[in-house]
Design a protein around this motif. Structure first.
Motif, mmCIF file in Angstrom:
data_model
loop_
_atom_site.group_PDB
_atom_site.id
_atom_site.type_symbol
_atom_site.label_atom_id
_atom_site.label_comp_id
_atom_site.label_asym_id
_atom_site.label_seq_id
_atom_site.Cartn_x
_atom_site.Cartn_y
_atom_site.Cartn_z
ATOM 1 N N LYS A 147 1.897 1.762 -3.573
ATOM 2 C CA LYS A 147 0.773 2.201 -4.416
ATOM 3 C C LYS A 147 0.411 3.662 -4.148
ATOM 4 O O LYS A 147 -0.153 4.335 -5.028
ATOM 5 C CB LYS A 147 -0.455 1.317 -4.187
ATOM 6 C CG LYS A 147 -0.278 -0.139 -4.619
ATOM 7 C CD LYS A 147 0.046 -0.280 -6.103
ATOM 8 C CE LYS A 147 -1.153 0.030 -6.983
ATOM 9 N NZ LYS A 147 -0.864 -0.219 -8.416
ATOM 10 N N ASP A 148 0.727 4.165 -2.961
ATOM 11 C CA ASP A 148 0.422 5.557 -2.629
ATOM 12 C C ASP A 148 1.346 6.537 -3.342
ATOM 13 O O ASP A 148 1.036 7.731 -3.425
ATOM 14 C CB ASP A 148 0.513 5.782 -1.108
ATOM 15 C CG ASP A 148 -0.665 5.127 -0.378
ATOM 16 O OD1 ASP A 148 -1.685 4.822 -1.041
ATOM 17 O OD2 ASP A 148 -0.542 4.896 0.839
ATOM 18 N N GLN A 168 10.188 1.502 5.517
ATOM 19 C CA GLN A 168 9.824 1.129 4.149
ATOM 20 C C GLN A 168 10.999 0.465 3.438
ATOM 21 O O GLN A 168 10.828 -0.514 2.708
ATOM 22 C CB GLN A 168 9.372 2.368 3.372
ATOM 23 C CG GLN A 168 8.010 2.897 3.804
ATOM 24 C CD GLN A 168 7.682 4.233 3.168
ATOM 25 O OE1 GLN A 168 8.571 4.972 2.749
ATOM 26 N NE2 GLN A 168 6.399 4.551 3.104
ATOM 27 N N GLN A 206 0.830 -1.209 0.000
ATOM 28 C CA GLN A 206 0.000 0.000 0.000
ATOM 29 C C GLN A 206 0.860 1.253 0.000
ATOM 30 O O GLN A 206 0.531 2.255 -0.643
ATOM 31 C CB GLN A 206 -0.933 0.004 1.215
ATOM 32 C CG GLN A 206 -2.047 1.054 1.120
ATOM 33 C CD GLN A 206 -2.875 0.905 -0.158
ATOM 34 O OE1 GLN A 206 -3.349 -0.191 -0.485
ATOM 35 N NE2 GLN A 206 -3.023 1.999 -0.893
ATOM 36 N N ASN A 207 1.995 1.214 0.712
ATOM 37 C CA ASN A 207 2.906 2.354 0.699
ATOM 38 C C ASN A 207 3.396 2.660 -0.715
ATOM 39 O O ASN A 207 3.484 3.822 -1.119
ATOM 40 C CB ASN A 207 4.121 2.082 1.593
ATOM 41 C CG ASN A 207 3.757 1.981 3.065
ATOM 42 O OD1 ASN A 207 3.985 0.956 3.688
ATOM 43 N ND2 ASN A 207 3.179 3.038 3.625
ATOM 44 N N GLY A 235 3.756 4.622 -8.329
ATOM 45 C CA GLY A 235 3.586 3.251 -7.863
ATOM 46 C C GLY A 235 4.889 2.471 -7.866
ATOM 47 O O GLY A 235 5.917 2.951 -7.362
#
Length: 596
Positions: free
Chosen positions: A472-473, A493, A469-470, A477
Motif C-alpha cells: 500500500k505504501d 518483501q 502495508q508495504n 499499490g
C-alpha cells in the motif's frame, strides 16, 4: 531430410494453402512465358514489316501503312504489360498462400515446443541451459519456417518453370537451348559454395551476437554488483572486446556477400553473349529470325534466378534439417513422471513417507536415504537441517518434480503417483527457497495460482504474509509493476509476496521451503505469528535451516546428510541434547550476539 519428414503433418494440415500456392505458381509462370513469345513475334513482325514498308515508302499509302504498323506494335506492348500485371498479381497470391502457410506452421511448431517444454520434468531443466532452450524455440524454429516458406516457394517455382521454359525452348531450337543454358549449372554450383561460406560466417556471427547479448543482459541484471565493486570501466572494456569480435565477423561476412551479385551478373552476361553469338550465326544462316534471339535472352534471364536460388534453397534445407534435428532432440524427451490413475479425489493432507531414498539423476548425488515419517491431516511438521542435508528434496518429491528412487510416498492413503499431477499440485501451496516473481503487477503475482481470483482474497493473503502495508505504501499499490525477477522489492518483501501467492490459492497442504531465509528476526516473528493462523486446519510442512521456524510445527524431524537423525517435538529434542539442541543453542547465541 529425415528429421524434416515428421513435419509433414503440418503440410497435410495446411494442404489447402499448399495446393493453391502450387496452382498460382503454375499460372504465374504461364504469364512469364507468353510475354517472351510476344516479344519474338513483335520483333520478327517489325523486321519483316519494315522491309515491306520500304517498298511503299514513295507511294501515297505510306502514312496509312505506317500507322497500321504502329497500332499493331502498340497492341503488342499492351498485351505484354497485361501479362506482367497478371504475373505480378499471381506472385502476390503465391506469397499469400505459401508464406502465410509457413507462418501458421511456425506458430504451431512454437506452441508445440513450448507446450512440450512445460511437460518435461525438473531434471530436464537442470541438464539444459535456458539459452539453449530459447534458441531452439526461436532461432531453430525460424530456420524451419524458412524451409516451409521461401525454400518451398522458390522450390515449387523451380519445378514448374524449368519444364515449361526448357521444354518450350527445345521445341523452338535445340542447339541454341543447349548453348544458352551451359553457364547455368556453373552458376548454381558457384552460388551453393558462396552460400555455404555465407552460412558458416552467419553461424559465427549468431554465436558472437548471442555472447554479446548474454554479456549485456548479465551486466544490466547485475548492475548493483558492478557499481558496488566499481567495475564499470572493466565491464565497458569487456563489452568493447565482444563488440570488436562481432564487428570483425560481420565484416568477414560482408566480404563474402560482396561476391554474390557480381557472380550472378557475370554468369548471366556470359550466357547472354553465348546466346547472341550462337543465335546470330543461325540468323546469318537463315535458320531463325531475330526475334528468337531476343526470346531466348528473356528465357535465360527467367531461369537465372531459379537456378541461383537452387544453391540458396539447398542451404536453407540443410540449415532447417540441422535445426529440426535439434528441435526433435527435445521433442523426443519423455517425462517419466506420469500419473498412474489420474486420481482427482479431494486431498485432505495426510502424508506418509516410507523408506524413501532419492538420487539426483543428473549429478548422482544421494540426497535422501531411507527416510520415514508421517503427518496427519491438518497437522504440521518442521524439517530442520543444515545446507545439503536433503530438506528441499522432500519438497521436490512431494510436488512430484521428481519421483523417489526407492520407497513409497502416500497422500490420504493413496500412492502419490496415482494422483493427477495438476490436481496434486493445485492442492499444494508451495513457497520455494529461491523466490521467482514475474514482471507483472503485485496483484497478479499474488493471484498467480488461480485463473480468476477476487481482489479481496489477494489483499487478505498479503495481510496474512505481513506485506500488505508495504504494498500500500507504493504509489500504485497492488497495481505496482515489478521489475525483472521482482527487482522492485527487497529480498524480504519478495519472500512475503511469494508466501501470499501460496496462501491465496487456499491449499490443503502448505509447503514452506526455507522461505524465511531472507528476512530479519523481527519480520520472521511477525510472519511466523501470521502463519500460525494460516496453518490451522491444513497440513503444513516447514522446511528450514533455522530452528526458530520449528516453533510453528507440532512435530520436528532433523536431517543430516539425507538421514533422519532425530524426531519429536521441540521439548523432546531439546531434552535429547543432540543435533537439534546444538543447532538451537548456536543459532540462539548468534541471534543474541547480533542484537548486542
Amino acid at each position: 531430410m529425415s528429421s524434416l519428414w515428421r513435419l509433414n503433418k503440418y503440410l497435410y494440415k495446411y494442404k489447402g494453402y499448399l495446393l493453391l500456392g502450387f496452382l498460382f505458381t503454375v499460372i504465374s509462370n504461364i504469364f512469364v512465358i507468353i510475354p517472351a513469345q510476344l516479344v519474338r513475334v513483335a520483333i520478327d513482325y517489325v523486321v519483316e514489316s519494315f522491309s515491306f514498308y520500304q517498298m511503299f515508302e514513295q507511294g501515297g499509302d505510306a502514312e496509312a501503312i505506317r500507322g497500321a504498323f504502329l497500332d499493331f506494335i502498340f497492341v503488342f506492348g499492351v498485351l505484354i504489360l497485361v501479362m506482367a500485371l497478371l504475373r505480378g498479381f499471381f506472385l502476390f497470391l503465391i506469397r499469400q498462400t505459401i508464406i502465410v502457410m509457413s507462418r501458421h506452421i511456425e506458430y504451431d511448431l512454437k506452441n508445440e515446443i513450448f507446450e512440450h517444454y512445460q511437460k518435461l520434468p525438473l531434471s530436464f531443466y537442470r541438464q539444459n541451459s535456458t539459452g539453449d532452450l530459447m534458441a531452439r524455440i526461436t532461432e531453430d524454429v525460424g530456420r524451419v519456417r524458412m524451409y516451409f516458406g521461401p525454400a518451398l516457394m522458390y522450390g515449387l517455382n523451380l519445378l514448374v518453370l524449368f519444364p515449361l521454359v526448357i521444354g518450350y525452348m527445345l521445341t523452338v531450337n535445340v542447339p541454341l537451348t543447349i548453348y544458352s543454358l551451359l553457364p547455368l549449372p556453373v552458376l548454381s554450383v558457384s552460388i551453393y559454395i558462396v552460400n555455404n561460406m555465407i552460412n558458416e560466417r552467419s553461424e559465427k556471427i549468431q554465436r558472437s551476437l548471442s555472447e554479446l547479448s548474454t554479456f549485456v543482459q548479465e551486466s544490466f541484471s547485475g548492475i548493483r554488483v558492478l557499481k558496488a565493486f566499481v567495475r564499470e570501466e572493466d565491464s565497458s572494456q569487456n563489452f568493447a572486446a565482444a563488440s570488436e569480435n562481432y564487428k570483425d565477423k560481420s565484416i568477414s561476412l560482408t566480404k563474402v556477400q560482396a561476391l554474390f551479385f557480381p557472380l550472378i551478373m557475370g554468369l548471366i552476361g556470359v550466357s547472354t553473349i553465348v546466346t547472341v553469338y550462337v543465335g546470330g550465326m543461325q540468323v546469318i544462316e537463315g535458320a531463325i529470325g531475330y526475334g528468337v534471339i531476343a526470346e531466348f535472352i528473356l528465357y535465360v534471364n527467367m531461369l537465372t534466378w531459379p537456378v541461383t536460388s537452387l544453391g540458396w534453397i539447398t542451404s536453407i534445407v540443410q540449415r532447417a534439417a540441422a535445426s529440426q534435428t535439434r528441435i526433435n532432440e527435445f521433442l523426443d524427451e519423455k517425462n517419466p513422471i506420469q500419473s498412474t490413475e489420474d486420481l482427482t479425489s479431494p486431498i485432505t493432507g495426510g502424508i506418509h513417507f516410507d523408506k524413501v531414498s532419492f538420487v539426483y539423476p543428473d549429478s548422482g548425488i544421494k540426497a535422501l536415504k531411507d527416510i520415514t515419517f508421517s503427518i496427519e491431516k491438518g497437522d504440521s511438521l518442521a524439517v530442520i537441517g543444515t545446507t545439503g542435508s536433503g530438506k528441499s528434496t522432500i519438497a521436490n518429491l512431494l510436488m512430484r518434480m521428481y519421483d523417489a528412487s526407492t520407497g513409497d510416498i502416500a497422500i490420504d492413503g493413496h500412492d502419490i503417483k496415482a494422483y493427477d499431477i495438476s490436481h496434486l499440485r493445485d492442492n499444494i501451496g508451495y513457497v520455494p527457497q529461491d523466490v521467482f516473481l514475474f514482471s507483472d503487477s503485485i496483484s497478479n503475482n499474488i493471484g498467480f495460482g488461480l485463473d480468476h481470483i477476487p481482489q479481496e482474497v489477494v489483499e487478505q493473503a498479503a495481510r496474512d504474509a505481513d506485506v500488505y502495508q508495504n504494498i500500500k505504501d507504493f504509489p500504485a499499490g497492488f497495481d505496482t509493476r515489478l521489475g525483472e525477477r521482482g527487482i522492485t522489492l527487497s529480498g524480504g518483501q519478495k519472500q512475503r509476496v511469494s508466501i501470499a501467492r501460496a496462501i491465496a490459492k487456499d491449499p490443503s497442504i502448505l509447503l514452506l521451503d526455507d522461505c524465511l531465509s531472507a528476512v530479519d528476526t523481527k519480520t520472521e516473528n511477525v510472519i511466523l505469528n501470521a502463519l500460525k493462523g494460516i496453518m490451522q486446519g491444513r497440513t503444513s510442512i516447514v522446511i528450514s535451516h533455522r530452528v526458530s521456524s520449528a516453533k510453528l510445527a507440532n512435530k520436528i524431524i532433523v536431517l543430516d546428510d539425507g538421514v533422519v537423525v532425530e524426531e519429536g517435538s521441540h521439548e523432546e529434542l531439546m531434552e535429547q541434547k543432540g543435533t537439534y539442541a546444538e543447532l538451537y543453542e548456536k543459532q540462539t547465541q548468534a541471534g543474541e550476539s547480533m542484537e548486542n
